[in-house]
Design a protein around this motif. Sequence first.
Motif, short mmCIF file in Angstrom:
data_model
loop_
_atom_site.label_atom_id
_atom_site.label_comp_id
_atom_site.label_asym_id
_atom_site.label_seq_id
_atom_site.Cartn_x
_atom_site.Cartn_y
_atom_site.Cartn_z
N ALA A 186 0.86 -1.18 0.00
CA ALA A 186 0.00 0.00 0.00
C ALA A 186 0.89 1.23 0.00
O ALA A 186 2.04 1.18 0.44
N ILE A 187 0.35 2.33 -0.50
CA ILE A 187 1.12 3.57 -0.54
C ILE A 187 0.65 4.47 0.60
O ILE A 187 -0.54 4.73 0.75
N ARG A 188 1.59 4.89 1.41
CA ARG A 188 1.32 5.78 2.53
C ARG A 188 1.97 7.13 2.23
O ARG A 188 3.10 7.19 1.74
N HIS A 189 1.27 8.20 2.54
CA HIS A 189 1.80 9.55 2.33
C HIS A 189 2.37 10.05 3.64
O HIS A 189 1.71 9.99 4.67
N THR A 190 3.61 10.54 3.60
CA THR A 190 4.24 11.05 4.81
C THR A 190 4.50 12.54 4.66
O THR A 190 4.79 13.04 3.57
N ARG A 191 4.39 13.21 5.78
CA ARG A 191 4.62 14.65 5.81
C ARG A 191 6.12 14.92 5.89
O ARG A 191 6.86 14.20 6.55
N GLN A 192 6.55 15.97 5.23
CA GLN A 192 7.96 16.34 5.26
C GLN A 192 8.32 16.93 6.62
O GLN A 192 7.56 17.70 7.20
N THR A 193 9.46 16.50 7.15
CA THR A 193 9.97 17.06 8.40
C THR A 193 11.38 17.57 8.16
O THR A 193 11.92 17.45 7.05
N GLN A 194 11.99 18.10 9.21
CA GLN A 194 13.35 18.62 9.06
C GLN A 194 14.35 17.49 8.80
O GLN A 194 15.39 17.70 8.19
N THR A 195 14.03 16.29 9.27
CA THR A 195 14.97 15.17 9.13
C THR A 195 14.67 14.28 7.93
O THR A 195 15.57 13.59 7.44
N SER A 196 13.43 14.22 7.45
CA SER A 196 13.12 13.30 6.37
C SER A 196 12.34 13.99 5.26
O SER A 196 11.59 14.94 5.49
N GLN A 197 12.52 13.48 4.07
CA GLN A 197 11.81 13.98 2.90
C GLN A 197 10.40 13.40 2.90
O GLN A 197 10.20 12.22 3.16
N GLY A 198 9.40 14.20 2.61
CA GLY A 198 8.03 13.72 2.55
C GLY A 198 7.75 13.07 1.21
O GLY A 198 8.57 13.10 0.29
N GLY A 199 6.57 12.49 1.08
CA GLY A 199 6.20 11.90 -0.20
C GLY A 199 5.45 10.60 -0.01
O GLY A 199 4.95 10.28 1.06
N ARG A 200 5.39 9.85 -1.11
CA ARG A 200 4.67 8.57 -1.12
C ARG A 200 5.65 7.45 -0.75
O ARG A 200 6.68 7.30 -1.39
N VAL A 201 5.28 6.67 0.25
CA VAL A 201 6.13 5.58 0.72
C VAL A 201 5.36 4.27 0.57
O VAL A 201 4.22 4.16 1.03
N GLU A 202 5.98 3.29 -0.07
CA GLU A 202 5.35 1.98 -0.21
C GLU A 202 5.57 1.18 1.07
O GLU A 202 6.68 1.13 1.59
N LYS A 203 4.50 0.54 1.55
CA LYS A 203 4.57 -0.22 2.79
C LYS A 203 3.85 -1.55 2.60
O LYS A 203 2.74 -1.59 2.07
N SER A 204 4.49 -2.65 3.00
CA SER A 204 3.87 -3.97 2.92
C SER A 204 2.86 -4.11 4.05
O SER A 204 3.20 -3.92 5.21
N MET A 205 1.64 -4.48 3.71
CA MET A 205 0.58 -4.62 4.69
C MET A 205 0.39 -6.11 5.02
O MET A 205 0.76 -6.99 4.25
N PRO A 206 -0.22 -6.41 6.18
CA PRO A 206 -0.42 -7.81 6.58
C PRO A 206 -1.36 -8.55 5.63
O PRO A 206 -2.28 -7.96 5.06
#
Length: 101
Positions: free
Chosen positions: A43-63
Amino acid sequence: MAAKLKKGDKVVVLAGKDKGKQGEITTVMPKDQKAIVDGINVAIRHTRQTQTSQGGRVEKSMPIHLSNLALMDVNGKATRVGFREEDGKKVRFAKTTGDVI
């Protein structure tokens, strides 16, 4: 009840959108009867940009439910798992070939 599928097992998906795909189990959740397989049920999860990490779409394996997974034998085919006792120890074996896992 003894676990038929464990972390590190090579499995094939029997049902669902990823039917026929193969992967390795990274996490097992026996309470929920689910497992996370690397590269399966992504599944694709959207993450918010922070000072330490770049934001964007992150693929994550679901159960995925354990009933939709089958262990792969040495020939690369799906097999069921059985239990037997050898030298006083309970071992898992592939039903298709009879080999100890």
